[in-house]
Design an enzyme around this catalytic site. Structure first.
Site, mmCIF file in Angstrom:
data_model
loop_
_atom_site.group_PDB
_atom_site.id
_atom_site.type_symbol
_atom_site.label_atom_id
_atom_site.label_comp_id
_atom_site.label_asym_id
_atom_site.label_seq_id
_atom_site.Cartn_x
_atom_site.Cartn_y
_atom_site.Cartn_z
ATOM 1 C CE LYS A 215 -4.575 -42.164 -7.779
ATOM 2 N NZ LYS A 215 -4.841 -40.851 -8.313
HETATM 3 C C1 LIG Z 1 -5.234 -39.364 -8.131
HETATM 4 C C2 LIG Z 1 -6.599 -38.801 -8.137
HETATM 5 C C3 LIG Z 1 -6.974 -37.768 -9.007
HETATM 6 C C4 LIG Z 1 -6.012 -36.965 -9.809
HETATM 7 O O1 LIG Z 1 -5.161 -37.654 -10.622
HETATM 8 P P1 LIG Z 1 -3.758 -37.027 -11.054
HETATM 9 O O2 LIG Z 1 -3.329 -37.932 -12.157
HETATM 10 O O3 LIG Z 1 -2.856 -37.073 -9.866
HETATM 11 O O4 LIG Z 1 -4.003 -35.652 -11.522
HETATM 12 C C5 LIG Z 1 -8.315 -37.394 -9.062
HETATM 13 N N1 LIG Z 1 -9.231 -37.982 -8.275
HETATM 14 C C6 LIG Z 1 -8.905 -38.945 -7.407
HETATM 15 C C7 LIG Z 1 -9.983 -39.560 -6.570
HETATM 16 C C8 LIG Z 1 -7.578 -39.373 -7.282
HETATM 17 O O5 LIG Z 1 -7.254 -40.305 -6.376
#
Ligand SMILES: *Cc1c(COP(=O)(O)O)cnc(C)c1O
Length: 418
Positions: A215
């Site tokens: 992210k």
């Molecule tokens: C990455 C992601 C999540 C979940 O995040 P995590 O930190 O991996 O639990 C939820 N929604 C979207 C759209 C994502 O890309």
């Protein structure tokens, strides 16, 4: 794959991050404590929200966010099928019914017209029949009617800012308010996004962020829930730590904290450690530097691939700022002799890592089996899924690597042009 392989994603971890984490490791306090509180304060300040609750993942933020907004067993929550599974899994974690909708073809965000119409029809006397007839008329996609017979009151709408492009929060918020639902934004891609001048994270009842390794900033694993509502923040905070109600900000993790605690409901173990928070504090301090680089790379892709007849490029954000978490191109498979999967394989063979965002949630076995979803249920998301390729987009990409991605995409399109 040689040493010059360009991976799909790579975090930007510098010496400051290494030192901040080492300091926590040496401090004698490694789990939730002063660094987590500091990260929450810095994050709330960055998005402009009154409260921020640090948790162990974006998924955890969604889960406690839904619960804190009042999604209880039997309730329904509405979101788009073009998302990561956890957006929808967390609705199930609340024993709720997910109501899926399609996305708009341009923005790839949830279709606000479908949101408004579905909420309207679910408020009508014969709700199941009303939705079915809207599907028959073509006003809603076939998948919109699969789960309506199981759905209780719609308590939440969960718009996903796909790739970092902000959703139409005004129309979604208006429809939600009209029908007594609250909005929890899935801002896993939208750390730097703005909607009409306002930071994502400061707009709806609650917003969930992710700091997963790929992210826009990372704590390896981690997440944050932001809200202006003190009650929502307090409930989310309690749910994230065994359901323990923390009196004031001090909590039991400070030196002054006492041995006494009270469990007010059976919560989860979702707290963020100080090791992760220390990483997050440094990453957050670099957020503008990262975002400028992402925006520059996205701009270069948009410019260099604009004339390529074999791909359609992602949309910008006319109503705000795009976080540019992803750069998803749509292959014009009518102009290519190979399909998406071979396109990805060919790029990989030539040293470029890519990915696919996302397999629409309704196509996963659990959701097909439980709600009866079938291919064809959400035509826009499915068409996009069949043609999409996400190119590498992260600050650690060098200019040379960006040019190599471009040259390779152009070459493969040329060689396989049909
Ligand atoms: C990455 C992601 C999540 C979940 O995040 P995590 O930190 O991996 O639990 C939820 N929604 C979207 C759209 C994502 O890309």
């Amino acid at each position: 794959m040689g040493d010059d392989f360009i991976p799909f994603a790579r975090p930007s971890i510098g010496q400051d991050e290494v030192e901040a984490v080492s300091e926590v490791l040496r401090s004698g306090w490694i789990t939730t404590g002063p660094r987590a509180r500091e990260f929450e304060a810095a994050f709330a300040d960055y998005v402009g929200s009154k409260h921020a609750v640090a948790v162990c993942s974006g998924t955890a933020a969604l889960h406690v966010g839904l619960r804190a907004l009042g999604v209880a067993p039997g309730d329904a929550a509405l979101t788009s099928t073009l998302t990561f599974a956890s957006t929808v899994n967390t609705i199930r974690h609340c024993d709720g019914t997910p109501l899926l909708l399609d996305v708009e073809a341009d923005s790839l965000d949830i279709d606000p017209e479908q949101v408004a119409l579905l909420l309207e029809l679910l408020d009508s006397r014969d709700r199941v029949r009303s939705v079915e007839s809207a599907v028959k008329d073509g006003a809603l996609p076939p998948g919109a009617s699969r789960a309506t017979a199981l759905a209780g009151r719609v308590k939440a709408v969960v718009p996903v800012h796909y790739a970092g492009r902000p959703c139409d929060l005004e129309r979604i918020g208006e429809a939600a308010r009209k029908h007594g639902a609250l909005v929890l934004e899935d801002a896993a891609h939208a750390l730097e996004s703005k909607y009409r001048g306002e930071k994502i994270g400061s707009i709806s009842e609650a917003t969930a962020f992710s700091f997963y390794a790929t992210k826009n900033i990372t704590t390896a694993e981690g997440g944050m829930l932001t809200t202006d509502d003190e009650g929502v923040a307090a409930r989310a905070r309690a749910l994230a730590l065994h359901g323990i109600a923390t009196p004031g900000a001090s909590g039991r993790y400070t030196r002054e904290g006492s041995w006494f605690y009270e469990v007010v409901e059976p919560g989860y173990k979702y707290n963020m450690t100080d090791i992760e928070a220390a990483l997050g504090i440094v990453q957050l301090s670099r957020v503008s530097e990262f975002w400028e680089r992402r925006t520059m790379i996205a701009g270069r892709y948009l410019e260099a691939l604009a004339g390529l007849p074999q791909v359609d490029l992602p949309w910008g954000a006319p109503e705000g700022e795009h976080a540019w978490h992803l750069f998803p191109v749509r292959l014009r498979t009518d102009r290519l002799a190979i399909g998406r999967d071979r396109f990805i394989g060919t790029l990989r063979d030539r040293g470029i890592g890519t990915s696919v965002h996302f397999i629409p949630v309704h196509l996963h076995p659990y959701y097909r089996r439980t709600y009866g979803y079938v291919p064809g249920d959400f035509p826009v998301a499915e068409d996009f899924y069949s043609r999409c390729v996400s190119l590498p987009l992260y600050p650690a990409l060098t200019d040379g690597e960006v040019e190599r991605v471009i040259a390779t995409v152009v070459a493969v399109c040329g060689e396989y042009a049909a």
